[in-house]
Design a protein around this motif. Sequence first.
Motif, mmCIF file in Angstrom:
data_model
loop_
_atom_site.group_PDB
_atom_site.id
_atom_site.type_symbol
_atom_site.label_atom_id
_atom_site.label_comp_id
_atom_site.label_asym_id
_atom_site.label_seq_id
_atom_site.Cartn_x
_atom_site.Cartn_y
_atom_site.Cartn_z
ATOM 1 N N ILE A 105 32.408 33.583 -18.289
ATOM 2 C CA ILE A 105 33.166 34.793 -18.529
ATOM 3 C C ILE A 105 34.500 34.415 -19.160
ATOM 4 O O ILE A 105 35.160 33.478 -18.726
ATOM 5 C CB ILE A 105 33.415 35.570 -17.212
ATOM 6 N N GLU A 144 35.306 43.211 -18.430
ATOM 7 C CA GLU A 144 34.238 42.249 -18.155
ATOM 8 C C GLU A 144 34.641 41.198 -17.135
ATOM 9 O O GLU A 144 33.801 40.701 -16.372
ATOM 10 C CB GLU A 144 33.816 41.573 -19.464
ATOM 11 N N THR A 195 21.529 35.876 -20.476
ATOM 12 C CA THR A 195 22.556 35.622 -19.468
ATOM 13 C C THR A 195 21.857 35.181 -18.196
ATOM 14 O O THR A 195 20.973 35.877 -17.701
ATOM 15 C CB THR A 195 23.402 36.878 -19.191
ATOM 16 N N HIS A 232 27.283 42.530 -22.219
ATOM 17 C CA HIS A 232 28.618 42.477 -21.631
ATOM 18 C C HIS A 232 28.647 43.166 -20.269
ATOM 19 O O HIS A 232 29.373 42.724 -19.357
ATOM 20 C CB HIS A 232 29.628 43.113 -22.581
ATOM 21 N N SER A 267 27.206 40.708 -17.852
ATOM 22 C CA SER A 267 28.179 39.644 -17.576
ATOM 23 C C SER A 267 29.213 40.118 -16.572
ATOM 24 O O SER A 267 29.602 39.373 -15.672
ATOM 25 C CB SER A 267 28.866 39.206 -18.874
#
Length: 463
Positions: A162, A269, A369, A426, A429
């Motif tokens: 991140i 995020e 991810t 996103h 994440s």
Amino acid sequence: MSKDSPPESEGRRLRRRDTIALTAIAIAVLLILLFSGAISLPVALTAVGAIAAMSFIYYLLASPASPDSRPAEPDQGENRITANEASTSGAMLENLPFPVLLVGSGGRIERANPAAHEYLGLGSESGLLSASLRQPKVLEAVSSVLRGDGGKIVEYSTFAPIESHVRVHVIPLKSGDNGAFPWRALLVLADETASKRAERMRGDFLANASHELRTPLASLAGFIETLKGHAREDIEARDKFLNIMQDQTERMGRLINDLLSLGRVEMDEHVPPSGDTDLSGMTQDTIDSLTPLAKSKGITIDFEGDAEARVVGDRDQLFEIAQNLIENAIKYSNPNTRIVCDVHANVGREEIDRLTNSLGREAGRLTITSPALTGGRRYAILRVRDAGSGIERRHLPRLTERFYRVDGQKSGPKEGTGLGLAIVKHIISRHRGGFFVESRPGEGTVFSVCIPSQKARPSSGDF
């Protein structure tokens, strides 16, 4: 009073004088009452003893602490505070919303508040700072402070998994003893990711918007010029151009909405959500809202799996994930086919591996991810399987790039903006989850997302 007497001696002398004076006055009053016959001798003696005892207790309580126990005066030149002063603020630090750590000799974390546990993923036991915060500049500043140097401010940035931008204040604390390690380091971490991203987002938005809006705006300008010219009286051409202009306008609206949505997701995020959401119920709501769109192509959407799947997440963002994935499935499925959405609650590593390998060994598969599968973490997984022609392996790594669309998906003005899967990535994440895609030409594509179904919390009793 001698020269070497501590500053408290004068105050102690005055309190002693006041105590003796008040005691003497009280005893004198008792003697007067005794001789006047108002009280008896045993009562007078008892009262004198009580007054003497209370006077002595008052003297002890009112006396200041010894000079050795007083906290040392802070060194204003180096802006240092003592460990004693820090300990008196423990209750306040417990509730601070930003991470605070106390590091002792050898770089070992002695105390950490709950925000630091969550931000750095600290366990219940204290360990080395270098094992949790692998930033050479920060570790060097801490080592310098532990040697007795002044405080420092250090900034660092990370971009995986991140993106984050952090300013660390390293403050020296004087220990209570004068042993081999007289100094400790207090670390205060200030997350500046939001402000940094806001600056970059403004530039990205202008660059992306100007690039993607150039073509539809040029088309609109050309159609308007044509309608004002030789096609002014051509009703058939006018209707055709107006329909195209409407499609281009709608596409620009979708593009702007997606860019704004992507910007909002990127801003937050670095901050994991804390809400509680039923992934199954949210998915069924998304299916209900998109059923009319699916029926226009003769497509049915079936829901399978667990009736309830509680996750830690932002319901609006999870709805956006399901909406993007199901809309894509409708868009790229063949007419009169079937789309399957299934949700599985409380799954672990083995179940995730099995559920994200449903098309066999010959299918292309990519982990966009990867979720954290250590420590027995559990997840809920949502899968959306379309009935399209599939995606070739060479396209899979680029699916979440902004504005990337697979060949053959760019022809019509009503096609996607190329931002949907970037938004999904996103959001995943931010939720610290997983995102997978598998596809087999001729058999369709399966997109899978997994969201944490439980949240690890720092142990109580720390800082």
